[in-house]
Design a protein around this motif. Sequence first.
Motif, PDB file in Angstrom:
ATOM      1  N   PHE A 247      51.793  30.471  51.229  1.00  0.00           N
ATOM      2  CA  PHE A 247      52.330  31.834  51.336  1.00  0.00           C
ATOM      3  C   PHE A 247      53.769  31.885  50.834  1.00  0.00           C
ATOM      4  CE2 PHE A 247      54.949  34.720  53.918  1.00  0.00           C
ATOM      5  CZ  PHE A 247      54.460  35.929  53.449  1.00  0.00           C
TER       6      PHE A 247
ATOM      7  N   TYR B 248      45.786  28.981  47.732  1.00  0.00           N
ATOM      8  CA  TYR B 248      45.593  28.347  49.038  1.00  0.00           C
ATOM      9  C   TYR B 248      44.554  27.228  48.901  1.00  0.00           C
ATOM     10  CZ  TYR B 248      48.279  32.123  51.090  1.00  0.00           C
ATOM     11  OH  TYR B 248      49.296  32.986  51.422  1.00  0.00           O
TER      12      TYR B 248
ATOM     13  N   ILE C  64      51.024  32.965  63.377  1.00  0.00           N
ATOM     14  CA  ILE C  64      51.158  33.455  62.000  1.00  0.00           C
ATOM     15  C   ILE C  64      50.319  32.600  61.063  1.00  0.00           C
ATOM     16  CG2 ILE C  64      52.806  33.626  60.073  1.00  0.00           C
ATOM     17  CD1 ILE C  64      54.821  34.821  61.982  1.00  0.00           C
TER      18      ILE C  64
ATOM     19  N   LEU D 246      47.384  33.789  58.548  1.00  0.00           N
ATOM     20  CA  LEU D 246      47.253  33.469  57.124  1.00  0.00           C
ATOM     21  C   LEU D 246      45.923  32.768  56.838  1.00  0.00           C
ATOM     22  CD1 LEU D 246      50.906  32.249  56.411  1.00  0.00           C
ATOM     23  CD2 LEU D 246      49.868  34.397  55.608  1.00  0.00           C
TER      24      LEU D 246
ATOM     25  N   VAL E 194      43.155  33.235  58.302  1.00  0.00           N
ATOM     26  CA  VAL E 194      42.108  34.261  58.324  1.00  0.00           C
ATOM     27  C   VAL E 194      42.230  35.190  57.120  1.00  0.00           C
ATOM     28  CG1 VAL E 194      41.314  36.306  59.592  1.00  0.00           C
ATOM     29  CG2 VAL E 194      41.781  34.164  60.822  1.00  0.00           C
ATOM     30  N   MET E 195      43.462  35.647  56.853  1.00  0.00           N
ATOM     31  CA  MET E 195      43.646  36.670  55.822  1.00  0.00           C
ATOM     32  C   MET E 195      43.614  36.101  54.415  1.00  0.00           C
ATOM     33  SD  MET E 195      46.643  38.794  57.741  1.00  0.00           S
ATOM     34  CE  MET E 195      46.782  40.155  56.585  1.00  0.00           C
ATOM     35  N   ARG E 196      44.036  34.856  54.245  1.00  0.00           N
ATOM     36  CA  ARG E 196      44.180  34.339  52.889  1.00  0.00           C
ATOM     37  C   ARG E 196      43.238  33.176  52.575  1.00  0.00           C
ATOM     38  NH1 ARG E 196      46.164  38.593  52.587  1.00  0.00           N
ATOM     39  NH2 ARG E 196      48.244  39.146  51.813  1.00  0.00           N
TER      40      ARG E 196
ATOM     41  N   VAL F 229      38.263  33.864  62.786  1.00  0.00           N
ATOM     42  CA  VAL F 229      39.253  33.649  63.843  1.00  0.00           C
ATOM     43  C   VAL F 229      38.874  32.413  64.647  1.00  0.00           C
ATOM     44  CG1 VAL F 229      40.496  34.678  65.763  1.00  0.00           C
ATOM     45  CG2 VAL F 229      39.502  36.155  64.020  1.00  0.00           C
TER      46      VAL F 229
ATOM     47  N   ARG G 198      40.420  37.883  69.031  1.00  0.00           N
ATOM     48  CA  ARG G 198      40.306  38.360  67.656  1.00  0.00           C
ATOM     49  C   ARG G 198      41.525  39.189  67.237  1.00  0.00           C
ATOM     50  NH1 ARG G 198      34.998  38.692  65.652  1.00  0.00           N
ATOM     51  NH2 ARG G 198      35.120  40.899  65.100  1.00  0.00           N
ATOM     52  N   GLN G 199      42.337  39.574  68.203  1.00  0.00           N
ATOM     53  CA  GLN G 199      43.555  40.334  67.862  1.00  0.00           C
ATOM     54  C   GLN G 199      44.703  39.430  67.419  1.00  0.00           C
ATOM     55  OE1 GLN G 199      44.523  42.909  71.151  1.00  0.00           O
ATOM     56  NE2 GLN G 199      42.993  44.423  70.541  1.00  0.00           N
TER      57      GLN G 199
ATOM     58  N   PRO H 225      45.117  37.365  64.745  1.00  0.00           N
ATOM     59  CA  PRO H 225      45.517  37.625  63.357  1.00  0.00           C
ATOM     60  C   PRO H 225      45.763  39.110  63.062  1.00  0.00           C
ATOM     61  CG  PRO H 225      43.156  37.173  63.486  1.00  0.00           C
ATOM     62  CD  PRO H 225      43.715  36.903  64.851  1.00  0.00           C
ATOM     63  N   TYR H 226      45.137  39.972  63.845  1.00  0.00           N
ATOM     64  CA  TYR H 226      45.232  41.433  63.616  1.00  0.00           C
ATOM     65  C   TYR H 226      46.670  41.915  63.864  1.00  0.00           C
ATOM     66  CZ  TYR H 226      43.889  46.350  64.973  1.00  0.00           C
ATOM     67  OH  TYR H 226      43.762  47.705  65.131  1.00  0.00           O
ATOM     68  N   PHE H 227      47.259  41.506  64.998  1.00  0.00           N
ATOM     69  CA  PHE H 227      48.667  41.839  65.257  1.00  0.00           C
ATOM     70  C   PHE H 227      49.540  40.801  64.561  1.00  0.00           C
ATOM     71  CE2 PHE H 227      46.873  44.413  68.689  1.00  0.00           C
ATOM     72  CZ  PHE H 227      47.695  45.524  68.671  1.00  0.00           C
ATOM     73  N   PHE H 228      49.500  40.776  63.249  1.00  0.00           N
ATOM     74  CA  PHE H 228      50.207  39.762  62.466  1.00  0.00           C
ATOM     75  C   PHE H 228      51.707  39.809  62.747  1.00  0.00           C
ATOM     76  CE2 PHE H 228      52.352  38.057  58.745  1.00  0.00           C
ATOM     77  CZ  PHE H 228      51.653  36.883  58.523  1.00  0.00           C
TER      78      PHE H 228
END
Lengths: 403, 403
Positions: free
Chosen positions: B287, B293, B324, B328, B330-332, B337, B378-379, B381-384
């Motif tokens: 990142f 990645y 964090i 990343l 999860v998102m990248r 999760v 599951r929240q 990564p959601y509340f990054f």
Amino acid sequence: MRTLIAGIRQLVTPRGRGPVGGEKMNSLFVQDGVDILVEDGRIVRIAVGIPTRGIDNTIDAAGMIAMPGFVDPHTHAVFAGTREDEFLARVRGVRYDGGGILETMRAVRAASEETLAANARAHVRRMLAWGTTTVEIKSGYGLDVENEVKLLLALRRVRRNVPTRIVATFLGAHAFPPAMRRDDYISMIITEMIPTVRRRRLAQFCDVFCDEGFYTIAETRAILRAARGAGLRIKIHADELAPSGGAELAAELSATSADHLLCTSERGMRLMQAAGVVPVLLPGTAFTLHTEYAPARRMIALGLPVAIGTDFNPGTCLIYAMPIVIGLAVMRMGMTVEEAITAATLNAAAALELADEIGSIEEGKAADIILLDVDNYRQIPYFFGHNPVRAVICGGKTVYRAR
Amino acid sequence: MRTLIAGIRQLVTPRGRGPVGGEKMNSLFVQDGVDILVEDGRIVRIAVGIPTRGIDNTIDAAGMIAMPGFVDPHTHAVFAGTREDEFLARVRGVRYDGGGILETMRAVRAASEETLAANARAHVRRMLAWGTTTVEIKSGYGLDVENEVKLLLALRRVRRNVPTRIVATFLGAHAFPPAMRRDDYISMIITEMIPTVRRRRLAQFCDVFCDEGFYTIAETRAILRAARGAGLRIKIHADELAPSGGAELAAELSATSADHLLCTSERGMRLMQAAGVVPVLLPGTAFTLHTEYAPARRMIALGLPVAIGTDFNPGTCLIYAMPIVIGLAVMRMGMTVEEAITAATLNAAAALELADEIGSIEEGKAADIILLDVDNYRQIPYFFGHNPVRAVICGGKTVYRAR
């Protein structure tokens, strides 16, 4: 009430009573070893070695960097329910089309004003811990008269319970409610919602989600003209999903700000610059949706006074932290640290028509000040994800201290 | 000493005494409304409604999610000086080539053991506030006998002053010191440094930066064989900058872990899987450097027990926060999760040869537990960027509480 913020290692602030654009964004005022004298919530003197005689209260800022409190000029922080399932589905490849707004609408319609206020208060307090002393919050998950009013009344409650300055924006035109003709809803916005917002003084701004699949240029123009006629200032969600002419319309209407601007045309940027529209960029959303970022460098080259915000909302960005947004602005939009700080303070204040009151540490402005524990302000994006905020001062009072 | 962690809303943990690979990474054990009984720092019972008779101390976990403390299996958190100038230059387009390591080396050589320990302690405490209860820290900024020993002695000091479990890794082969012949330095590592590390029991692991421009395969093999001979476990910085055969070498040597792995070949992944090497992925660095990645999904498909860490270091990643890093991942990297949580706890423990002791909440393991305020896991990564950690428990004692 005279308060002394004493022993600041370094003061770092943009300066001005209005937005600063272009290369001026890159110059911050920096001074070592100063004190700040506050009277009745307002900064009255900034100098080295202010005498302590006649001071009622001293805030020890020894070793700290002082900056203006962050101004977050674009959030949707009043809602019910969360959408982590949609978030995780999107990570697996489901494209964002804004449809989740209706899921939040259902949760908001089922929630009480008290619940909505409690939720928003929790979000605003978390933002405060990251240094945000002023936040704009939009309605837009009610999508009928009763529920849009409920959201804005919830914000009024929150305002009484937090030290944060809250700017309310009416965003009835956020999506289209189900089971209602499009024209009928727009007519309801213009003939019922806007007059109600005006009469009950529920919001300072009116905003419209002008984009492909949402409100057309003609619809946006009609709504915002009505809003302007009712004495509201105006904003536009512009060119987020497609180059749909939102920036050009913001210029035409002399909107206070145009927000998102991922797909804005060169012509749109030039027209905004000529019309004095503040571009509000939201890199947390581009990060979350993994899209391109708004052309911040081009905007600054054209002299535009770029502002940045979180876009905190339950669908596309759950980032509370302006320091993280500064990090993304630097790392992904190529802004300098100085530009990003200006964008997160003075220009963000200008995006709320508050640049004469907040957004910088200057004599005459409100004493909304944050104390940071980084060695220097260039470390804010470097320590990505770290919260550098040790204390938050609103109107001269310490309202948050980190442990 | 009997402690009851009482009223946990939901327990969330992987399970096992060793790494879990492939699809097993995707299944967490989840149970509502449990208590955890701790005796002398160890979990002895997990059940609904444990009687409070004979309990010396109760930790109220009402409304909280309990998870195993995060294990950060790869950091360089003992150093002096910061490199925000290099960071900001890189954002402007200067490519990372690892050269900044020597800048940090100069600052480390000029710093006392006390200063290095104080710096590392501050970093470890910030990590603790993000839920990291075990952290691996590498030397590698000394690059001569005296200064590598100084770094590892500083870690020994830190260990006495924090509740965090610290695993020390000797990384003399991090770069080449200036004004010394390459072969002479490698010879110094093998004949002086490794024996000293062994004799003074300064580290549990030996690691080598095996990559294009750094240590070759042959050099890495020679150093790690010597380390193994001295009783150290081994790790490899593998295939970060180029596909240089690091993963294959890790398999050949049965290394505990191979780390980074951005450019690893299919063959390298298969060999690691067969040899039981834990791949440690560091998405915060990808990142920060804005590179590709590591192929986490392919690794999991091959059955590998992927672990994740921060890579916290002054050059390429200043992220303290495992939440964090989970975001990343999860998102990248497309991890679920559940996989990301397994990677940040049990598999990260396996990357430190500690999976029989920590990394999950199970009877017999150390009571290193974090309490989170999210509605569900599951929240995370959601509340990054949000820190969900309300309390951190190490060995059954509350060692951190958020305000």
